[in-house]
Motif scaffolding. Sequence first.
Motif, PDB file in Angstrom:
ATOM      1  N   ARG A 639       0.800  -1.218   0.000  1.00 52.22           N
ATOM      2  CA  ARG A 639       0.000   0.000   0.000  1.00 52.22           C
ATOM      3  C   ARG A 639       0.835   1.271   0.000  1.00 52.22           C
ATOM      4  N   ILE A 640       2.168   1.122   0.079  1.00 48.50           N
ATOM      5  CA  ILE A 640       3.024   2.307   0.151  1.00 48.50           C
ATOM      6  C   ILE A 640       3.023   3.076  -1.160  1.00 48.50           C
ATOM      7  N   ALA A 641       3.203   2.370  -2.290  1.00 46.44           N
ATOM      8  CA  ALA A 641       3.316   3.053  -3.578  1.00 46.44           C
ATOM      9  C   ALA A 641       2.082   3.877  -3.915  1.00 46.44           C
ATOM     10  N   PRO A 642       0.856   3.328  -3.811  1.00 50.85           N
ATOM     11  CA  PRO A 642      -0.317   4.178  -4.083  1.00 50.85           C
ATOM     12  C   PRO A 642      -0.419   5.376  -3.141  1.00 50.85           C
ATOM     13  N   ALA A 643      -0.057   5.180  -1.849  1.00 48.46           N
ATOM     14  CA  ALA A 643      -0.129   6.286  -0.898  1.00 48.46           C
ATOM     15  C   ALA A 643       0.899   7.369  -1.233  1.00 48.46           C
ATOM     16  N   CYS A 644       2.072   6.955  -1.753  1.00 44.60           N
ATOM     17  CA  CYS A 644       3.107   7.920  -2.113  1.00 44.60           C
ATOM     18  C   CYS A 644       2.636   8.869  -3.209  1.00 44.60           C
ATOM     19  N   MET A 645       1.772   8.390  -4.071  1.00 51.22           N
ATOM     20  CA  MET A 645       1.268   9.234  -5.144  1.00 51.22           C
ATOM     21  C   MET A 645       0.360  10.337  -4.606  1.00 51.22           C
ATOM     22  N   ARG A 646      -0.159  10.161  -3.390  1.00 55.82           N
ATOM     23  CA  ARG A 646      -1.048  11.156  -2.796  1.00 55.82           C
ATOM     24  C   ARG A 646      -0.319  12.129  -1.881  1.00 55.82           C
ATOM     25  N   PRO A 658      12.159   2.198  -0.699  1.00 52.99           N
ATOM     26  CA  PRO A 658      11.020   3.108  -0.891  1.00 52.99           C
ATOM     27  C   PRO A 658      10.913   3.553  -2.347  1.00 52.99           C
ATOM     28  N   PRO A 659       9.721   3.864  -2.822  1.00 53.53           N
ATOM     29  CA  PRO A 659       9.551   4.376  -4.186  1.00 53.53           C
ATOM     30  C   PRO A 659      10.299   5.690  -4.385  1.00 53.53           C
ATOM     31  N   ALA A 660      10.814   5.892  -5.569  1.00 53.68           N
ATOM     32  CA  ALA A 660      11.578   7.101  -5.865  1.00 53.68           C
ATOM     33  C   ALA A 660      10.688   8.331  -5.720  1.00 53.68           C
ATOM     34  N   GLY A 661      11.260   9.381  -5.109  1.00 49.90           N
ATOM     35  CA  GLY A 661      10.544  10.640  -4.963  1.00 49.90           C
ATOM     36  C   GLY A 661       9.493  10.651  -3.888  1.00 49.90           C
TER      37      GLY A 661
END
Length: 701
Positions: A639-646, A658-661
Amino acid sequence: MGLLLTGPVGLAGPAQLARALALAASAMLASVEARRGHLFPWTPVFLSLGIGLYFLQKTEPPVWALWACAGAAAVLALAARRLPELWGPLLIALALVAGGTALAGARAHLVAAPKLDHRVYGALEGRVLVLDRSISDAPRITLDQVWIERVPPDQTPRRLRVALHGEGGVTAPPPGARIAMMAHLSPPGAPAEPGGFDFRRHAWFQQIGAVGYANSPAVTLSPPEGGATLLVHRMRMALSDALRARIPGDQGAFAAAILTGDRSAMSRDTIQALRDSNLAHLLAISGLHMGLLTGVVFAALRFALALWPRLALRLPIKKIAAAGALAVGAVYLALSGGNVATERAFIMVAVVLGAVMADRRALTLRAVALAALIVLVLTPESLTQAGFQMSFAATTALIAVFAALRDRPADRWRPPRWAQGALAVVISSAVAGAATAPFGAAHFNQVSQFGLIANLASVPLMGLLVMPAAVAAACLAPFGLAVLGLEPMRWGIAWILWVAERVAGLDGAVWPVPAPGPAVLPLIAVGALFVMLWTGRARALGLVPILAAFALWSAVERPALLIADSGGLMGAMGPEGRALSKPSGEGFVALSWLENDGDRADQAMAFARPGLNGARGEQEATVAGQRVTLITGRGWAERIAPACMRGWVVVPQYVDDPPAGCRIFDRAALARTGALALFPGADGPRLVTARGVAGDRLWAQ
């Protein structure tokens, strides 16, 4: 104003300003010189300024800087003796500030001891030093002579504190016994929020290097042993047990608390009622108890000696009574556990009784200043503690007010003699309550609305019945007649507890207040001290910093979002108050946040509030347009990647890739920053970290 800055006349502007400053400095020095006989009470004030400067530093001052402060203090003190008298007080003040900084730094280095830097679960052994109770009302022990499984000796804390839970924690081992147990240990806790109470600093000066809890029973390896300190402690606990056996229930627990300092049997409901009615100070063995006890003993001894005319005419019975009262006070200090508040009270009593034996006026601001100096020199860290601030605030205010009443012109109205005693009780309760209220509100986040009523109904009984009955019980105990003193003592305690329960139950009994900013209490203290210690009409200038402090307090800004250093708890300020991300768990942090908000809700109530979006496992809050998501529970990694987009992400786990950026606050990041606070800003949220506020100090490294 423009003429002073531009044009031909502007050339005279700096000169005029310098002349004005010189005149102001000259007037100030002349004013100080006119008060040379009244300047000693200012010595602990300037010493406190130096101590405060040490604790305000963000980085630990190097040792050479502390030596430089000590050298500067010595040079300034010597120069004050050689330069004109006009400059002497100023140089002494600067010497005290420099000396206070050096003193606090030296104390911090002298008490340095190892502390754990990671969590440990395993076997431990140690000798029981102190018994008390934790915030969860479990028995708690402090150990020294510690051995911890898999921890090298040079990294083993000198002392540690363990709460005893489960069946094994019902009966705590006696002081002096060497025990073994399995326990969960961790380093002393960091602040629950940026700028919050730093338990690490408190533990550092007590040489406590680890805290934890045990669910399994403690095994006694050897019976109680040790030196005089532990022997006195066992006597203290035996006296506490005897009192509770003679006086059952909360009344006996109250008697044990005021005579031995043992609060382990007090129920949480009773303690809360005493706090809400502003009577909790009766539990702490401080100036009130020490003063009442030594005062009763002094009066009784002097009266008894006066009954023998030949002795009264040949010997200084007043001085003999003072010496006897001081000896009783020393015994009381030992039997009460010798905590910091009791030590302060004994020092104050010793100064007062010493003045009596030296034929000097006892209750003066000079005596209070001398007591404060002794306490600050021995334990400079006590300046930051509520007990020091409240006890000396009350004592200084009482002496200043009653000195002003005593020195009134003779033509002013005075109450009749029959009413003076009652009026003195009312004035002392009101003055002490007003002097300690800002400090109590700042440290405990509440003001007791009806505290004056409760104190007027209870404090006189402490002096007239409870403490004299305790002295009578001690005198009659060798003859088996202690009950003749304990029974009247029980009557007085029953009344005090009844008053506490009734006052605490009144509507609006407690007014919650938010935690003030760091400048509030220093401004109040400086302003109040100027009003009480200065002379003449200029003392009214002390009201300026006091009013400024209350203005700052009323405008205090609480964080819009708080994140615990574990990453498992988040609290967002909503329309009904702070909303928490879970109804239980990490209760101490949750309670600290709510109390600092000036919020009387419990964790479950705060969880039910609006303010956080989403369901448990993925909750969101928005601060100044920035979305922050707390991810917990199973499947957190996916669930980390979708949350990072927000927006930003908080995870109470270690995120290896962790996902970049993406800005992620995982367990590793929070270990570096500590708890987080977000405030709304013009260009997005303003992020404040607990580590950034606390700095890199000895206790925080």
